[in-house]
Design an enzyme around this catalytic site. Structure first.
Site, PDB file in Angstrom:
ATOM      1  N   ILE A 215       0.839  -1.197   0.000  1.00  0.00           N
ATOM      2  CA  ILE A 215       0.000   0.000   0.000  1.00  0.00           C
ATOM      3  C   ILE A 215       0.884   1.260   0.000  1.00  0.00           C
ATOM      4  O   ILE A 215       2.021   1.207   0.428  1.00  0.00           O
ATOM      5  CB  ILE A 215      -0.910  -0.064   1.257  1.00  0.00           C
ATOM      6  CG1 ILE A 215      -2.096   0.851   1.110  1.00  0.00           C
ATOM      7  CG2 ILE A 215      -0.170   0.160   2.557  1.00  0.00           C
ATOM      8  CD1 ILE A 215      -3.227   0.482   2.060  1.00  0.00           C
ATOM      9  N   GLY A 216       0.349   2.387  -0.496  1.00  0.00           N
ATOM     10  CA  GLY A 216       1.100   3.646  -0.486  1.00  0.00           C
ATOM     11  C   GLY A 216       1.627   4.004  -1.871  1.00  0.00           C
ATOM     12  O   GLY A 216       1.257   3.381  -2.873  1.00  0.00           O
ATOM     13  N   ILE A 218       4.753   3.871  -3.062  1.00  0.00           N
ATOM     14  CA  ILE A 218       5.909   3.130  -3.582  1.00  0.00           C
ATOM     15  C   ILE A 218       5.521   2.110  -4.664  1.00  0.00           C
ATOM     16  O   ILE A 218       6.207   2.010  -5.688  1.00  0.00           O
ATOM     17  CB  ILE A 218       6.706   2.499  -2.419  1.00  0.00           C
ATOM     18  CG1 ILE A 218       7.377   3.643  -1.639  1.00  0.00           C
ATOM     19  CG2 ILE A 218       7.734   1.495  -2.901  1.00  0.00           C
ATOM     20  CD1 ILE A 218       8.020   3.238  -0.339  1.00  0.00           C
ATOM     21  N   GLU A 237      -2.463  -9.366  -2.358  1.00  0.00           N
ATOM     22  CA  GLU A 237      -3.689  -9.144  -1.581  1.00  0.00           C
ATOM     23  C   GLU A 237      -4.439  -7.946  -2.138  1.00  0.00           C
ATOM     24  O   GLU A 237      -5.657  -7.889  -2.115  1.00  0.00           O
ATOM     25  CB  GLU A 237      -3.359  -8.929  -0.122  1.00  0.00           C
ATOM     26  CG  GLU A 237      -2.969  -7.511   0.223  1.00  0.00           C
ATOM     27  CD  GLU A 237      -2.527  -7.353   1.645  1.00  0.00           C
ATOM     28  OE1 GLU A 237      -1.613  -8.060   2.046  1.00  0.00           O
ATOM     29  OE2 GLU A 237      -3.075  -6.505   2.338  1.00  0.00           O
ATOM     30  N   GLY A 335      -1.407  -7.540   5.038  1.00  0.00           N
ATOM     31  CA  GLY A 335      -0.840  -8.817   4.593  1.00  0.00           C
ATOM     32  C   GLY A 335       0.666  -8.816   4.553  1.00  0.00           C
ATOM     33  O   GLY A 335       1.283  -9.683   3.928  1.00  0.00           O
TER      34      GLY A 335
HETATM   35  N1  COA Z   1       8.161   8.225  12.864  1.00  0.00           N
HETATM   36  C1  COA Z   1       7.015   8.910  13.125  1.00  0.00           C
HETATM   37  N2  COA Z   1       5.960   8.940  12.275  1.00  0.00           N
HETATM   38  C2  COA Z   1       6.083   8.253  11.125  1.00  0.00           C
HETATM   39  C3  COA Z   1       7.234   7.538  10.787  1.00  0.00           C
HETATM   40  C4  COA Z   1       8.306   7.536  11.708  1.00  0.00           C
HETATM   41  N3  COA Z   1       9.428   6.853  11.468  1.00  0.00           N
HETATM   42  N4  COA Z   1       7.054   6.964   9.581  1.00  0.00           N
HETATM   43  C5  COA Z   1       5.818   7.297   9.169  1.00  0.00           C
HETATM   44  N5  COA Z   1       5.241   8.092  10.098  1.00  0.00           N
HETATM   45  C6  COA Z   1       3.896   8.662  10.037  1.00  0.00           C
HETATM   46  C7  COA Z   1       3.779   9.612   8.842  1.00  0.00           C
HETATM   47  O1  COA Z   1       4.225  10.924   9.203  1.00  0.00           O
HETATM   48  C8  COA Z   1       2.299   9.543   8.555  1.00  0.00           C
HETATM   49  O2  COA Z   1       1.598  10.351   9.469  1.00  0.00           O
HETATM   50  P1  COA Z   1       0.413  11.322   8.935  1.00  0.00           P
HETATM   51  O3  COA Z   1      -0.566  10.403   8.234  1.00  0.00           O
HETATM   52  O4  COA Z   1      -0.108  11.932  10.186  1.00  0.00           O
HETATM   53  O5  COA Z   1       1.050  12.267   7.983  1.00  0.00           O
HETATM   54  C9  COA Z   1       1.958   8.100   8.886  1.00  0.00           C
HETATM   55  O6  COA Z   1       2.983   7.621   9.744  1.00  0.00           O
HETATM   56  C10 COA Z   1       1.912   7.194   7.660  1.00  0.00           C
HETATM   57  O7  COA Z   1       3.110   7.373   6.954  1.00  0.00           O
HETATM   58  P2  COA Z   1       3.104   7.571   5.373  1.00  0.00           P
HETATM   59  O8  COA Z   1       4.518   7.801   4.952  1.00  0.00           O
HETATM   60  O9  COA Z   1       2.075   8.577   4.967  1.00  0.00           O
HETATM   61  O10 COA Z   1       2.557   6.150   4.967  1.00  0.00           O
HETATM   62  P3  COA Z   1       2.342   5.383   3.584  1.00  0.00           P
HETATM   63  O11 COA Z   1       1.032   5.725   3.021  1.00  0.00           O
HETATM   64  O12 COA Z   1       3.533   5.446   2.707  1.00  0.00           O
HETATM   65  O13 COA Z   1       2.246   3.904   4.203  1.00  0.00           O
HETATM   66  C11 COA Z   1       2.804   2.393   5.950  1.00  0.00           C
HETATM   67  C12 COA Z   1       3.332   3.389   4.931  1.00  0.00           C
HETATM   68  C13 COA Z   1       4.000   1.721   6.577  1.00  0.00           C
HETATM   69  C14 COA Z   1       1.986   3.095   7.028  1.00  0.00           C
HETATM   70  C15 COA Z   1       1.924   1.341   5.183  1.00  0.00           C
HETATM   71  O14 COA Z   1       2.694   0.764   4.177  1.00  0.00           O
HETATM   72  C16 COA Z   1       1.401   0.261   6.093  1.00  0.00           C
HETATM   73  O15 COA Z   1       0.434   0.450   6.780  1.00  0.00           O
HETATM   74  N6  COA Z   1       2.073  -0.920   6.097  1.00  0.00           N
HETATM   75  C17 COA Z   1       1.697  -2.026   6.958  1.00  0.00           C
HETATM   76  C18 COA Z   1       0.717  -2.956   6.317  1.00  0.00           C
HETATM   77  C19 COA Z   1       1.214  -3.573   5.063  1.00  0.00           C
HETATM   78  O16 COA Z   1       2.331  -3.468   4.659  1.00  0.00           O
HETATM   79  N7  COA Z   1       0.308  -4.259   4.429  1.00  0.00           N
HETATM   80  C20 COA Z   1       0.543  -4.881   3.147  1.00  0.00           C
HETATM   81  C21 COA Z   1      -0.265  -4.257   2.090  1.00  0.00           C
HETATM   82  S1  COA Z   1      -1.895  -3.760   2.658  1.00  0.00           S
END
Ligand code: COA
Length: 432
Positions: A215-216, A218, A237, A335
């Site tokens: 997700i996201g 990348i 997924e 996932g």
């Molecule tokens: N320290 C503090 N805050 C952090 C941080 C860190 N090291 N890294 C990220 N954050 C915060 C961001 O500032 C952001 O906050 P905001 O929404 O208030 O701005 C939030 O966490 C999400 O980060 P962001 O970079 O916007 O996320 P993203 O959309 O690129 O998603 C994950 C990254 C990790 C959150 C996402 O990939 C995830 O939930 N992964 C776990 C589940 C997964 O991988 N599932 C498989 C596919 S569904």
């Protein structure tokens, strides 16, 4: 009975459908692009008729109405994946969160949460009396086999997807017709950091590999870098818009898979109308329940599975935090671990955790000496194969503690390397 007779008998007003929901019920709904928003709004409007009704679902794109103060005592919210609109409520205890692997959610629902009511979105029935669960088959498909009350919001905007998404009208108790465009997840323009991460991930992907994309932003950056690859497979997924052009151009053709040869296999779709139109009545895209798509053993049946997911923080041992910051629930496990393990078990497979080297506009490093206090480890260090940032690739599988730390420091943001090197030298009492 002719399917049309069944359908017409069960087609009721929203008010009639929700009159069969009772105080104390547990409800599970579809999420993401197929959240049955119209019907949920009608239920919420009648909140005074209900007490102690619990709603469970996963990542919501828009507002999580169930956490609004006005519904306290009437509705409560139990999430499997926090979103921007539910994080605060979960963190302060106004809502709750169930943590488990995605492939286990159907079992956790059936055996632990035990919802009595399932509310889903479907497209209108076809000429044979089949509706489709659209963008979301995941955990919701199996709820139709055990919930007492199954209500479907029939929405002409829901794509008619294939695989186990197709359900006969006799499988539902009530239908409610509410047409509304699906919530969309727009793709932001790629940043230079995302483009560099995309390139570094693509360097680990070979012709014929079978991909899972998380997700996201990348995943879209990675898709941009795959245009010259051949015969890729997709067993994921979820997907966003990024894969559409790769499938249309034949880069992803699924010919080298061992299972579902020639077909893209998904649990849910999470994108915009571009993606909804592409999966609509597309026999090459098959949607299956998440207990099948995400089961590590199912995943590993394909060779050369490459899983690519993102995270919040990695420490110098390679422990990965992906869904919390301290005690704050940011997202969910999703996932990630299912695919990390499935990819690692797959012959020739690799699991990749890809992330920008910094967060909070460059002010904090995602690679840290130790994990933030109270954060939960999502993916243990022993499961991690590769960590990728815009600065390169760290191969962790089979590496010693010192080598892990060295590899990770080398792909950290230059602004934070000095501090990380200091930690390394103090800890191991040797020069970096
Ligand atoms: N320290 C503090 N805050 C952090 C941080 C860190 N090291 N890294 C990220 N954050 C915060 C961001 O500032 C952001 O906050 P905001 O929404 O208030 O701005 C939030 O966490 C999400 O980060 P962001 O970079 O916007 O996320 P993203 O959309 O690129 O998603 C994950 C990254 C990790 C959150 C996402 O990939 C995830 O939930 N992964 C776990 C589940 C997964 O991988 N599932 C498989 C596919 S569904």
């Amino acid at each position: 009975m002719d399917w049309k007779e069944i359908y017409n008998k069960r087609l009721v007003t929203p008010e009639e459908a929700i009159s069969h929901i009772h105080s104390g019920d547990k409800i599970v709904t579809s999420f993401g692009c197929c959240e049955p928003i119209g019907l949920e709004k009608v239920l919420a409007d009648h909140y005074e008729d209900y007490h102690d009704v619990q709603i469970s679902n996963m990542l919501l794109i828009g507002d999580t109405i169930w956490v609004h103060d006005k519904y306290k005592g009437h509705f409560s919210y139990n999430s499997f994946f926090a979103s921007k609109s539910s994080r605060k409520a979960i963190s302060c205890g106004d809502a709750d969160f169930t943590t488990c692997y995605f492939y286990e959610i159907p079992t956790v629902l059936r055996e632990v949460i035990k919802p009595r009511v399932s509310i889903v979105s479907v497209c209108p029935p076809d000429e044979y009396g089949y509706v489709s669960l659209g963008t979301n088959v995941d955990y919701i498909e199996s709820t139709l086999s055990y919930c007492d009350l199954k209500i479907a919001q029939v929405n002409k905007y829901v794509p008619r997807t294939h695989g186990k998404a197709l359900k006969h009208v006799s499988e539902f108790d009530f239908f409610v017709n509410i047409d509304e465009p699906l919530p969309e997840v727009p793709s932001a323009p790629l940043t230079d950091v995302e483009k560099a991460i995309g390139k570094n991930c693509a360097s680990l992907i070979n012709d014929g590999d079978c991909l899972q994309l998380g997700i996201g932003g990348i995943p879209n950056a990675i898709c941009e870098e795959l245009k010259d690859k051949k015969d890729l497979g997709l067993h994921s997924e979820m997907v966003g818009d990024g894969v559409v052009d790769l499938i249309k151009s034949g880069v992803i053709n699924n010919t080298r898979k061992n299972t579902h040869v020639g077909k893209t296999v998904l649990g849910f779709a999470f994108g915009t109308k571009k993606l909804f139109d592409f999966i609509d009545d597309n026999p090459n895209v098959e949607m299956y329940p998440i207990e099948e798509v995400n089961h590590p053993i199912e995943i590993a049946k394909n060779d050369n599975v490459i899983s690519i997911n993102s995270c919040i923080q990695v420490d110098l041992q390679g422990q990965v935090v992906s869904d919390t910051v301290g005690l704050n629930q940011i997202s969910g496990v999703g996932g990630q671990v299912d695919f990390v393990r499935g990819a690692t078990m797959s012959r020739g497979g690799k699991s990749i955790i890809a992330m920008p080297s910094t967060a909070k506009h460059g002010t904090v490093s995602k690679i840290v000496p130790t994990i933030t206090e109270n954060s939960a480890i999502t993916t243990p260090r022993n499961d991690v194969n590769y960590i990728v940032t815009e600065y390169g690739v760290a191969k962790l599988k089979g590496q010693t503690l010192k080598n892990r730390a060295r590899a990770l420091i080398n792909i950290a943001h230059p602004n934070f390397r000095e501090e990380l090197i200091k930690t390394f030298e103090e800890r191991f009492d040797e020069k970096f």
